[in-house]
Motif scaffolding. Structure first.
Motif, short mmCIF file in Angstrom:
data_model
loop_
_atom_site.label_atom_id
_atom_site.label_comp_id
_atom_site.label_asym_id
_atom_site.label_seq_id
_atom_site.Cartn_x
_atom_site.Cartn_y
_atom_site.Cartn_z
N ASP A 43 0.79 -1.24 0.22
CA ASP A 43 0.07 0.11 -0.13
C ASP A 43 0.96 1.35 -0.10
N SER A 95 0.58 5.61 1.22
CA SER A 95 -0.14 6.72 1.57
C SER A 95 0.25 7.82 1.23
N ASP A 145 -5.04 8.47 3.45
CA ASP A 145 -5.12 6.86 3.65
C ASP A 145 -3.69 6.45 4.61
N GLU A 164 -9.86 9.89 4.18
CA GLU A 164 -9.91 8.55 4.12
C GLU A 164 -10.63 8.03 2.79
N THR A 165 -10.19 7.11 1.79
CA THR A 165 -11.01 6.99 0.65
C THR A 165 -12.06 5.83 0.78
N HIS A 210 -10.93 0.78 5.31
CA HIS A 210 -10.15 -0.30 4.78
C HIS A 210 -10.38 -1.73 5.44
N THR A 241 -6.44 1.63 10.12
CA THR A 241 -6.06 2.93 9.59
C THR A 241 -5.48 3.89 10.65
N HIS A 300 -17.11 3.91 -1.34
CA HIS A 300 -15.69 4.38 -1.71
C HIS A 300 -15.67 5.83 -2.14
N GLY A 352 -7.53 5.53 -3.85
CA GLY A 352 -7.76 4.44 -3.02
C GLY A 352 -7.81 3.02 -3.57
N THR A 367 -3.97 3.82 -3.36
CA THR A 367 -3.44 3.23 -2.16
C THR A 367 -3.18 1.84 -2.39
#
Length: 463
Positions: free
Chosen positions: A17, A19, A32, A56-57, A60, A65, A118, A137, A183
């Motif tokens: 991932d 951020s 994210d 925040e997309t 998760h 998070t 989302h 994301g 992300t």
């Protein structure tokens, strides 16, 4: 002249991932963030920017998070979809909302598919005409899209169709020179299809290479994506509930030291003692009853996938630094505190009669063995079902590594020569089987070598 937008990448390679810190030289928006927010805070300090918003997309599924805690500590706005049933105060945002932070304009775009709620965030300069950036994301990734089956089979078809429309919506409404910042998609199990890495991409690039954009028929896209979805880690089931609650701060202080006698007691009680040493070292001498998971890029993914959730966990390593690195990975998936650590020489930690071992070989050695008298020996393939479908070692048995603990009764009797695609998963599987009392040989080699030796077939059930 307006300040240019700069985007800093905060990589979390063990989970595949990224951020992001988007800033104008003074004010920043973080997208994210992972749970260990000290990395983000430190980088923002180096850049001398103030974090004004955390976006925040989605809620998760693959990590806990750090967004909630980062917003709490910095006083930043916490931008979360207003449709998400969270248990904390946030700035509820919806499709079409716009907010301004310093020289940054943030536009909210509904992008359902990876989840129902989302969002993507389009960031550009309040003044100026430079290209925007879209933080996607788990929607539009590099080369593909986020997977659509994490909310249950009953939602998969609808989410896959939404994902297709989302990808085309972004491609149709954003300029070709818009930078794309996903992300997921860098090794994350949240990606699907042929998602690839890479340092950068644009909407225009994705129109040429992305599976969701080169396909114009929605039904064909849905059929192909769903057919290619593979297994994902079991720990995912615990992530969304934690994220909806608002995760607490982490504690990365050293776990309690454990001596040899206590290690034996914990193993006897059914607890997990996980050895972080290299898979090249573990087979030659390890604490009997321990589990070997080499500390590396996917350590937390596979530990979280395999360990019965809530089982007490003790980490065994050559150094305190290795324990600390493992802890940082583990807090990202919600394993907050190991129950102990044992650091030092394995002989000292195992005691006089606690050492065990098994052979570690390559496919050439496997070939030599099976060309001779090998009654009572079995090749066990622990790759995923989709890998196995493309072929395997002739005459081998197959139980995927991630299902091994639930399917031990399906593993054939006899000495088990355990392999995967590269050796990492086989090393874990071999340790689990040895822990269960089985006689194992670790085949620590690339599957390509087995193909080169002529050991494989498209129909692996044939001898």
């Amino acid at each position: 002249m307006a300040a240019a937008i700069t985007i800093e990448v905060v990589e979390t390679g063990d989970l595949g991932d990224r951020s992001y810190i988007a800033h104008d030289g003074t004010t920043a928006v973080v997208v994210d963030p992972q749970r260990d927010i000290d990395r983000v805070v430190a980088r923002a300090g180096e850049l001398r920017v103030q974090i004004a918003a955390v976006a925040e997309t989605h809620i998760h599924n693959d990590y806990v998070t750090g967004g909630f805690q980062l917003a709490q500590e910095t006083g930043a706005d916490y931008l979360v979809n207003g449709e998400d049933p969270v248990a904390f105060e946030r700035v509820a945002v919806h499709d079409g909302d716009e907010r301004t932070y310093g020289g940054l304009r943030v536009r909210v775009v509904a992008t359902p598919g990876h989840t129902h709620t989302h969002l993507a965030f389009v960031v550009d300069a309040v003044a100026g005409d430079e290209s925007p950036a879209v933080f996607t994301g788990g929607s539009l990734l590099f080369g593909s899209v986020g997977r659509t089956d994490l909310l249950g089979e009953e939602h998969t078809d609808a989410l896959t169709r939404a994902q297709f429309r989302t990808a085309h919506k972004l491609a149709d409404t954003l300029p070709d020179d818009t930078g794309v910042y996903p992300t997921h998609g860098f090794g994350s199990f949240c990606s699907s299809g042929s998602a690839s890495g890479g340092d950068s991409s644009t909407i225009g690039d994705q129109k040429q290479v992305n599976d969701a954009l080169t396909e114009t028929d929605e039904d064909a896209f849905v059929t192909r994506l769903v057919a290619n979805l593979t297994a994902y880690p079991a720990y995912y089931a615990h992530m969304a509930p934690r994220n909806l609650e608002g995760p607490a701060p982490i504690d990365l202080s050293a776990p309690e030291p454990v001596d040899a006698a206590e290690l034996r007691r914990r193993i006897s009680a059914g607890e997990w003692v996980v050895d972080l040493r290299s898979r090249t070292v573990y087979p030659g001498g390890h604490l009997d009853g321990s589990v070997g998971i080499e500390l590396g890029g996917q350590f937390s993914t596979y530990l979280g996938w395999l360990i019965p959730w809530g089982t007490p966990l003790t980490l065994l390593a050559e150094s305190a630094d290795d324990v600390a690195a493992a802890q940082r990975q583990l807090v990202r998936i919600g394993i907050d505190r190991p129950d102990g650590q044992a650091v030092g020489d394995i002989g000292d930690l195992a005691g006089s009669d606690g050492l065990a071992s098994y052979p570690r070989v390559d496919f050439k050695e496997l070939q030599r063995h099976f060309e001779g008298e090998h009654e009572g020996s079995v090749v066990l393939d622990v790759r995923r079902d989709d890998e196995r479908a493309a072929g395997g070692v002739r005459g081998s048995a197959h139980v995927p590594m991630h299902g091994l603990l639930d399917r031990l009764d399906e593993v054939p009797e006899g000495r088990l020569w355990v392999h995967c695609a590269a050796g990492f998963r086989a090393s874990i599987a071999a340790s689990l089987l040895a822990r269960a009392g089985r006689d194992v040989v670790l085949v620590d080699d690339a599957y390509d070598h087995a193909e080169e030796l002529g050991l494989t077939s498209s129909d692996a059930s044939q001898p």
